[in-house]
Motif scaffolding. Structure first.
Motif, mmCIF file in Angstrom:
data_model
loop_
_atom_site.group_PDB
_atom_site.id
_atom_site.type_symbol
_atom_site.label_atom_id
_atom_site.label_comp_id
_atom_site.label_asym_id
_atom_site.label_seq_id
_atom_site.Cartn_x
_atom_site.Cartn_y
_atom_site.Cartn_z
ATOM 1 N N ARG A 487 1.000 -0.952 -0.101
ATOM 2 C CA ARG A 487 0.116 -0.301 -0.441
ATOM 3 C C ARG A 487 0.923 1.040 -0.255
ATOM 4 O O ARG A 487 2.213 0.851 0.889
ATOM 5 C CB ARG A 487 -0.731 -0.099 1.565
ATOM 6 N N TYR A 512 -0.019 -6.344 -6.634
ATOM 7 C CA TYR A 512 -1.815 -6.116 -6.108
ATOM 8 C C TYR A 512 -1.421 -4.894 -5.225
ATOM 9 O O TYR A 512 -0.767 -5.249 -3.975
ATOM 10 C CB TYR A 512 -2.661 -6.179 -5.945
ATOM 11 N N ALA A 513 -2.272 -3.917 -4.994
ATOM 12 C CA ALA A 513 -2.317 -2.803 -4.405
ATOM 13 C C ALA A 513 -3.366 -4.099 -3.242
ATOM 14 O O ALA A 513 -4.500 -4.926 -3.427
ATOM 15 C CB ALA A 513 -3.817 -1.645 -4.764
ATOM 16 N N GLY A 515 -5.234 -3.502 -0.770
ATOM 17 C CA GLY A 515 -6.640 -2.988 -1.110
ATOM 18 C C GLY A 515 -7.044 -3.475 -1.564
ATOM 19 O O GLY A 515 -9.300 -4.031 -2.165
ATOM 20 N N GLU A 516 -7.174 -4.084 -2.639
ATOM 21 C CA GLU A 516 -7.654 -3.787 -4.442
ATOM 22 C C GLU A 516 -7.419 -6.003 -4.372
ATOM 23 O O GLU A 516 -8.288 -6.361 -5.007
ATOM 24 C CB GLU A 516 -6.505 -3.671 -5.518
ATOM 25 N N LYS A 518 -8.746 -7.936 -2.147
ATOM 26 C CA LYS A 518 -10.537 -8.503 -2.504
ATOM 27 C C LYS A 518 -11.365 -8.608 -3.728
ATOM 28 O O LYS A 518 -12.653 -9.985 -4.095
ATOM 29 C CB LYS A 518 -11.891 -8.318 -1.193
ATOM 30 N N HIS A 519 -11.129 -7.635 -4.467
ATOM 31 C CA HIS A 519 -11.283 -7.533 -6.301
ATOM 32 C C HIS A 519 -10.842 -8.787 -6.868
ATOM 33 O O HIS A 519 -11.134 -8.032 -8.212
ATOM 34 C CB HIS A 519 -11.868 -5.710 -6.519
ATOM 35 N N ASN A 547 -5.544 -6.822 5.448
ATOM 36 C CA ASN A 547 -5.381 -7.532 4.505
ATOM 37 C C ASN A 547 -4.956 -8.773 4.091
ATOM 38 O O ASN A 547 -4.813 -9.355 3.724
ATOM 39 C CB ASN A 547 -5.167 -6.399 3.193
#
Length: 623
Positions: A487, A512-513, A515-516, A518-519, A547
């Protein structure tokens, strides 16, 4: 990152010095020079360009050099000599700035690697004493400082001058009045002695003399060394004698070029402290301000008024630019747009007067980055190139240039050039903040001070060894998939760490970031998945820990890169790799090192060639 060499003995010095410099040319290749001393006098030859330019200049003066008094100096009669291949820091690339440098009288000649931080005050004092400077460099001050103390005893003069110098450097000096004597000194820059029978060598690195002798003595930090054909003396700056062991080296020439490392990539990982130190050295000499030198048409007035910054780059350079974006926006409060160079010109970007476009390229020849820079400049933007190679195409296509000073990088996977690029972006961000008044003076001074400490912290991190990282790599060498998370400034570090693993181990890897995750990416996790998290101290660390908990709930194995002294992350990770504490915005320069080593060891455990990974080239000159 300059290369220096010296020799005392009976051999023909000219060709010996040229051959030695050829083996040091990776340390600098924008200019070179030699000075040869015999009883008849001193002859110096300098040239701009790589070593072939110096060879041509020397050939034009063959078969004999000419001494100060006009008498020929037969090369075979030369008693000693010094040589230098330059990577410019202070002063433009020109013959007058090439080494060796000489004092006003022409008696003291020096070759220098490193930075003299207090050269401004020393220059002023020396000029008051009658010294006349002929170059724009900080290095020349050493010749004049020695000359001011010289009364026929070169070692004593060097000791006296050494105490006046502030900075990190290594140098070798010779005096026209003392044939057969060289004096070297070291402070935080490398210097090694080669011992022969009736001859002695000194250089920045062993490859310079390995064909002649394998018996070496290492000059330690803060020591001086006196070389004469019959022997070598080590001493402290106070003149106290020091005993130094002679070590027999059994390396072959290729191993020596790798400094004993098993690959160029590992050697270059271990050169990262020097790469950052060289990139920032003279630019942060004053703790209260940043000096970027001459940026051509990109002057202070433009930097104060620029409406936004656009960064175009590819691969590793793109990741360095991402870190720079966070720094510029946080410290200078200027909006920054990032673009992958290969996509930039095809989307018909809105760019023009008032925009500062930064093209980042290690080689300065990356085709996509050059095309993006040319488009931006054609539309009226000011273009700044951040490059590692002088004379490259990017330096000719830009309005201004900010050089990194990592030296030649041979491994295809970028390591030391990445940290040098990040350091350059930090310098630019701090300069913008200084000019725009967006940082309090105390905060600016604090950040400059922390940046100056980064090379020492990288060195400490590497000196610690990598047994822990090798063990982690061994546990996951056969993993089918790695996920990297980060992050804020940790995200570009995760992206770069994942890229290193892809490049040299051919592992399926995503970054990945956090926070992303879970997407989508969370669907890829299971008990066999290693997840590498950049978890250095930052205001968003508590978010990252959330995370990480999501990762562990799926059974994945968490490998965290964390800051020393932070015990919280240990409760949430299976493996924790610690890096030294620093300002959280500067942490990427430290956090990337263990990720480079993790990729390196996974690849080596798989039996792969880390220096020449398949399908990749060092410089991408096609679209």
């Amino acid at each position: 990152m300059c290369g220096i060499v010296g020799y005392v003995g009976p051999r023909p010095v000219q060709q010996l010095l040229l051959a030695a410099l050829a083996r040091l040319e990776y340390r600098g290749y924008d200019s070179a020079g030699i000075s040869i001393l015999s009883e008849a006098g001193v002859e110096s030859v300098r040239a701009v360009g790589n070593l072939s330019a110096l060879r041509d200049a020397v050939a034009q003066r063959a078969p004999a050099a000419v001494a100060d008094g006009g008498a020929p100096v037969a090369v075979a009669d030369a008693a000693c000599g010094i040589g230098h291949t330059r990577w410019a820091t202070h002063g433009r690339v020109s013959e007058r700035n090439a080494h060796p440098h000489v004092d006003t009288s022409g008696r003291i000649h020096v070759v220098v690697n490193g930075i003299v931080e207090n050269y401004v005050s020393l220059t002023r004092a020396l000029c008051d004493d009658g010294a006349r400077f002929s170059s724009e460099t900080d290095a020349e001050v050493i010749a004049h400082a020695i000359a001011r103390r010289y009364d026929g005893d070169l070692p004593a003069a060097v000791r006296a001058a050494y105490g006046e110098l502030v900075g990190h450097f290594a140098f070798v000096a010779m005096a026209a009045d003392e044939p057969g004597v060289l004096v070297g000194a070291r402070r935080e820059c490398p210097l090694v002695v080669g011992r022969g029978d009736g001859e002695q060598f000194v250089a920045s690195a062993m490859p310079a003399f390995l064909e002649r002798t394998r018996r070496v003595q290492f000059v330690e930090d803060g020591e001086l060394v006196v070389l004469r054909p019959g022997g070598v003396e080590f001493m402290s700056p106070a003149g106290e004698p020091i005993e130094r062991e002679v070590v027999e080296i059994d390396w072959d020439a290729e191993t020596a070029e790798k400094a004993g490392c098993e690959s160029f990539m590992l050697k270059e990982i271990h050169e990262q402290a020097d790469a950052v130190a060289e990139t920032i050295a003279d630019r942060v000499a004053d703790r209260d301000r940043i000096d970027l030198g001459d940026l051509g048409a990109i002057d202070d007035a433009f930097l104060r008024a620029a409406r936004r910054v656009v960064v175009v780059a590819c691969g590793t350079s793109y990741h360095a630019g991402l870190i720079g974006r966070y720094a510029i926006e946080r410290w200078a409060r200027v909006p920054v747009e990032m673009d992958i160079a290969s996509e930039y010109r095809y989307r018909d970007p809105v760019v023009g007067p008032g925009d500062l476009v930064i093209g980042i390229s290690q080689s300065g020849e990356t085709a996509d980055t050059l095309a993006a820079m040319r488009l931006a400049r054609a539309r009226g933007a000011k273009v700044l190139a951040i490059v590692n190679v002088m004379g490259s195409q990017a330096t000719r296509d830009a309005d201004g240039v900010l050089f990194t000073r990592a030296g030649l990088e041979i491994g295809v996977a970028a390591t030391k050039t990445f940290v040098a690029q990040v350091a350059a972006m930090y310098l630019l961000a701090l300069r913008l903040a200084e000019l725009r008044g967006t940082l309090e003076p105390a905060r600016l001074s604090e950040l400059i001070g922390e940046l100056k400490l980064i090379p020492h912290r990288i060195a400490a991190l590497l000196e610690r060894g990598d047994a822990e990282i090798r063990a982690i790599a061994a546990r996951h060498r056969d993993a089918r998939f790695f996920l990297y998370l980060g992050r804020h400034v940790g995200l570009p570090v995760a992206l770069e760490g994942a890229l290193k693993l892809k490049e040299i181990s051919y592992s399926a890897t995503d970054a990945y970031a956090a926070g992303e995750m879970k997407h989508g990416p969370i669907a890829l996790l299971d008990e066999a998945t290693p997840v590498v998290c950049v978890a250095t101290d930052a205001p968003v660390l508590y978010k990252l820990i959330s995370n990480v908990q999501e990762v562990r709930a799926r059974g994945a194995h968490v490998i965290a890169v964390a800051t020393e002294g932070n015990g919280e992350i240990g409760a949430h990770a299976d493996d924790v790799i610690r890096v030294p504490a620093t300002d959280w915005m500067l942490a990427p320069l430290l956090a990337i090192v263990p990720l480079q080593l993790l990729a390196y060891h996974v690849a080596r455990l798989r039996g792969l060639d880390v220096d020449q990974p398949r399908n990749l080239a060092k410089t991408v000159t096609v679209e």
